[in-house]
Every structure is written in structure tokens, then in C-alpha cells.
Design a protein around this motif. Structure first.
Motif, PDB file in Angstrom:
ATOM      1  N   MET A   1      35.127 129.663  13.247  1.00 46.03           N
ATOM      2  CA  MET A   1      36.524 129.655  12.829  1.00 46.03           C
ATOM      3  C   MET A   1      37.331 130.567  13.735  1.00 46.03           C
ATOM      4  N   LYS A   2      38.389 130.080  14.320  1.00 44.78           N
ATOM      5  CA  LYS A   2      39.223 130.906  15.171  1.00 44.78           C
ATOM      6  C   LYS A   2      39.924 131.968  14.339  1.00 44.78           C
ATOM      7  N   LYS A   3      40.201 133.069  14.954  1.00 43.62           N
ATOM      8  CA  LYS A   3      40.840 134.171  14.265  1.00 43.62           C
ATOM      9  C   LYS A   3      42.297 134.235  14.682  1.00 43.62           C
ATOM     10  N   TYR A   4      43.214 134.315  13.697  1.00 41.70           N
ATOM     11  CA  TYR A   4      44.641 134.299  13.967  1.00 41.70           C
ATOM     12  C   TYR A   4      45.265 135.620  13.551  1.00 41.70           C
ATOM     13  N   LEU A   5      46.270 136.029  14.279  1.00 41.54           N
ATOM     14  CA  LEU A   5      46.945 137.272  13.957  1.00 41.54           C
ATOM     15  C   LEU A   5      47.821 137.085  12.735  1.00 41.54           C
ATOM     16  N   PRO A   6      47.871 138.076  11.835  1.00 39.33           N
ATOM     17  CA  PRO A   6      48.697 137.958  10.647  1.00 39.33           C
ATOM     18  C   PRO A   6      50.173 138.006  10.980  1.00 39.33           C
ATOM     19  N   TYR A  73      49.069 132.851   3.931  1.00 38.03           N
ATOM     20  CA  TYR A  73      48.057 133.575   4.694  1.00 38.03           C
ATOM     21  C   TYR A  73      46.866 133.867   3.796  1.00 38.03           C
ATOM     22  N   PHE A  74      45.655 133.588   4.299  1.00 42.04           N
ATOM     23  CA  PHE A  74      44.410 133.900   3.589  1.00 42.04           C
ATOM     24  C   PHE A  74      43.465 134.609   4.541  1.00 42.04           C
ATOM     25  N   GLU A  75      42.768 135.598   4.005  1.00 41.02           N
ATOM     26  CA  GLU A  75      41.793 136.328   4.818  1.00 41.02           C
ATOM     27  C   GLU A  75      40.634 136.791   3.944  1.00 41.02           C
ATOM     28  N   LEU A  76      39.417 136.665   4.459  1.00 41.20           N
ATOM     29  CA  LEU A  76      38.232 137.233   3.829  1.00 41.20           C
ATOM     30  C   LEU A  76      37.909 138.553   4.520  1.00 41.20           C
ATOM     31  N   ASP A  86      41.705 141.963  10.590  1.00 41.62           N
ATOM     32  CA  ASP A  86      40.399 142.142  11.224  1.00 41.62           C
ATOM     33  C   ASP A  86      39.287 141.405  10.500  1.00 41.62           C
ATOM     34  N   GLY A  87      39.598 140.769   9.379  1.00 41.60           N
ATOM     35  CA  GLY A  87      38.611 139.964   8.678  1.00 41.60           C
ATOM     36  C   GLY A  87      38.579 138.551   9.228  1.00 41.60           C
ATOM     37  N   THR A  88      38.118 137.613   8.417  1.00 41.64           N
ATOM     38  CA  THR A  88      38.106 136.203   8.813  1.00 41.64           C
ATOM     39  C   THR A  88      39.345 135.531   8.231  1.00 41.64           C
ATOM     40  N   VAL A  89      40.273 135.178   9.097  1.00 39.61           N
ATOM     41  CA  VAL A  89      41.526 134.552   8.671  1.00 39.61           C
ATOM     42  C   VAL A  89      41.293 133.057   8.489  1.00 39.61           C
ATOM     43  N   VAL A 126      33.894 128.591   9.183  1.00 37.08           N
ATOM     44  CA  VAL A 126      34.118 129.928   8.626  1.00 37.08           C
ATOM     45  C   VAL A 126      33.078 130.887   9.195  1.00 37.08           C
ATOM     46  N   ASN A 127      33.515 132.030   9.663  1.00 35.85           N
ATOM     47  CA  ASN A 127      32.592 133.007  10.244  1.00 35.85           C
ATOM     48  C   ASN A 127      31.513 133.394   9.243  1.00 35.85           C
ATOM     49  N   GLN A 128      30.282 133.410   9.696  1.00 30.41           N
ATOM     50  CA  GLN A 128      29.183 133.859   8.843  1.00 30.41           C
ATOM     51  C   GLN A 128      29.348 135.349   8.538  1.00 30.41           C
ATOM     52  N   GLY A 129      28.991 135.711   7.320  1.00 25.12           N
ATOM     53  CA  GLY A 129      29.116 137.110   6.951  1.00 25.12           C
ATOM     54  C   GLY A 129      29.115 137.305   5.454  1.00 25.12           C
TER      55      GLY A 129
END
Length: 290
Positions: A1-6, A73-76, A86-89, A126-129
Motif C-alpha cells: 500500500m502506498k503511503k500518502y502524506l496527511p 483520511y484513515f490511518e492505522l 507515519d502509520g499506514t495511510v 495494506v502494509n503488513q504489521g
């Protein structure tokens, strides 16, 4: 999953790339991460630090009946020390400069009702974690409230825009059309009565919208944002080998979430008496998954 700036970084002029369209994801047969909202008037009423909150003296409040909501906006987040962005957006809704400053584009907002799917993403993206928290920036609320108008009790539908900044062309409540064609900062609202010719709009005080963040001391949110933070009962673990959907339910506290400053001390919202809307913020987030 690409990471996007908030959006709070984007507001400084940095470009971004938004997630793909929700409808495209919904037709995918592979395992999905699905996000839904629920509204709970009996959930604990919290303040900005995630602590129990009472209604201040001179104010009154009611638990609105929610019709729909939107977020941009959603972030884990892995833990309480993970800084916003800095999480998974998972999602970042469209924004625009049409109104001058960067703002959420309400014309492209996804608006859903209780229990309806807001977002569906292939789990492989989605990034594993292991994730302890979820953070969601709410942008729009539509709900029914009781008001007193000309000594008669009425039901009104209210639309509140709680995002950091929203570009609105027009919006409509029943037969009432509100022509805005401009940006509106957090706290803009409008209401229309049911079966009675009365409508009005206004702006709640800046910075007054409650945004519960129980990890504020270790991972703050920018002032004026509506990034609500909630902790999973146990960590959400994404392995990358899932064979079934994971459904995240975001239970939002609507417990006395509509608050106003009283003129007539009767516990009834009376805009024609000059009673001003103070707070329309959600009063807590309890995420769960299955």
C-alpha cells in the motif's frame, strides 16, 4: 500500500496522490479490508484528551439521531508513539484549491449511513504489521435534532462540516438550498426544519470542535483538524496471507455531541433566541474488527 502524506502536510503546498476510487475496490473478489461506521448515543462522552467529559455550566446538549457521515483520511498506527502520517495511510479523499486555500472537495465526498461500507481495500495492498490504533479524520455529519422555534418543538436536519477546511458549492436540506461556493473552516453548519419554513446556518467557534485523542501526549494532531483516535481492543494484525475479509467497525460516540450555549435555561436548542452552536464534535471512537 502506498503511503500518502496527511492533509496537514499537504496544506503547506506538498502534492499528493489519493487512493483509488472506492467503487472500484468494492467489486474486487479478493480479501478486503472493509471500514464501516456505527453511531452510539450511549457510548462514553469524552473530551479532546479522551477523558470523560461533562456538559459545561451555561451550556446544553443533546444526542442527535445520525443519518450519515463522511471522512477524508484513515490511518492505522502501530503504537501510541507513531506520529500522524507515519502509520499506514489507507485513504485520502479528494481536495481542491478552488476556494483559495487547500480544502476538502465536498462535491466528491463519499457519504454513508450507519453500518454501510465506507471503504474497501484489497488486503494485499495494506502494509503488513501490528496496529494498536486507528485514526480517522471526519469531515461531514448529517443528523436530526430537536429545536424550539416560536414556542413549538420541531425536528430539524442539521449538516455540520467538521473537516479542517471544506470547499462547498451548494448543499441542500429538504427544500432548503444553501449556496456557498467558497471554503468553510471547521464548524460551519446549516439546518432546516421538517414541515416548517425555517432554515438557518452559522459557524461554531474555531477550535471548539471536540476531537478525542487519547494519545495526545505522545502523538498530537494539528489544531483545527478532526482526526479522531481510537484503540483496538487487541492489536489488528495484517500478515499478508489473509484469505477472508477483515471488517473494521468504527463506533462513534454521539453522546450529547451537539452542544450549544443557553440563553433560556430550559435545555432546548432555540436558535431564534440567539442560542449559539458551540460544539459538534464526535465524543469518542471505539474501533473493533472481525
Amino acid at each position: 500500500m502506498k503511503k500518502y502524506l496527511p492533509i496537514f502536510i499537504l496544506a503547506l503546498g506538498i502534492s499528493f496522490f489519493s487512493c483509488s476510487d472506492k467503487d472500484d475496490n468494492l467489486v474486487n473478489d479478493e480479501p478486503q479490508l472493509i471500514i464501516k461506521f456505527e453511531f452510539n448515543p450511549n457510548q462514553q462522552r469524552l473530551d479532546n484528551l479522551g477523558q470523560p467529559a461533562i456538559i459545561p455550566s451555561g451550556h446544553a446538549a443533546q444526542s442527535p439521531i445520525f443519518n450519515s457521515i463522511s471522512a477524508h483520511y484513515f490511518e492505522l498506527s502501530p503504537n501510541a508513539y507513531t506520529q500522524l502520517g507515519d502509520g499506514t495511510v489507507l485513504y485520502h479523499a479528494p481536495e481542491t484549491l478552488t476556494g483559495g486555500n487547500l480544502a476538502i472537495d465536498f462535491s466528491q465526498a463519499t457519504v454513508v449511513s450507519n453500518g454501510e461500507t465506507f471503504l474497501s481495500i484489497p488486503l494485499k495492498e495494506v502494509n503488513q504489521g501490528s496496529y494498536q490504533y486507528v485514526r480517522v479524520s471526519l469531515s461531514y455529519q448529517n443528523y436530526d435534532i430537536s429545536i424550539l422555534n416560536n414556542n413549538t418543538n420541531h425536528t430539524a436536519t442539521l449538516e455540520s462540516f467538521v473537516g479542517y477546511n471544506t470547499y462547498i458549492t451548494t448543499h441542500q436540506i429538504g427544500n432548503n438550498i444553501f449556496n456557498v461556493n467558497a471554503n468553510r473552516l471547521q464548524g460551519y453548519w446549516a439546518l432546516g426544519l421538517h414541515n416548517y419554513p425555517y432554515a438557518t446556518s452559522g459557524q461554531a467557534p474555531q477550535g471548539a470542535t471536540t476531537v478525542p485523542n487519547p494519545i495526545a501526549t505522545t502523538s498530537a494532531i494539528p489544531q483545527g483538524s478532526c482526526v479522531v483516535t481510537g484503540k483496538f481492543p487487541s492489536n489488528l494484525v495484517i500478515t499478508g496471507t489473509e484469505t477472508k475479509d477483515i471488517v473494521i467497525t468504527l463506533s462513534l460516540s454521539t453522546n450529547n455531541s451537539f452542544e450549544w450555549e443557553e440563553v433560556n435555561m430550559d435545555g432546548k436548542y432555540e436558535p431564534t433566541a440567539g442560542e449559539n452552536v458551540i460544539d459538534m464534535g464526535i465524543r469518542g471512537l471505539e474501533p473493533s474488527y472481525k
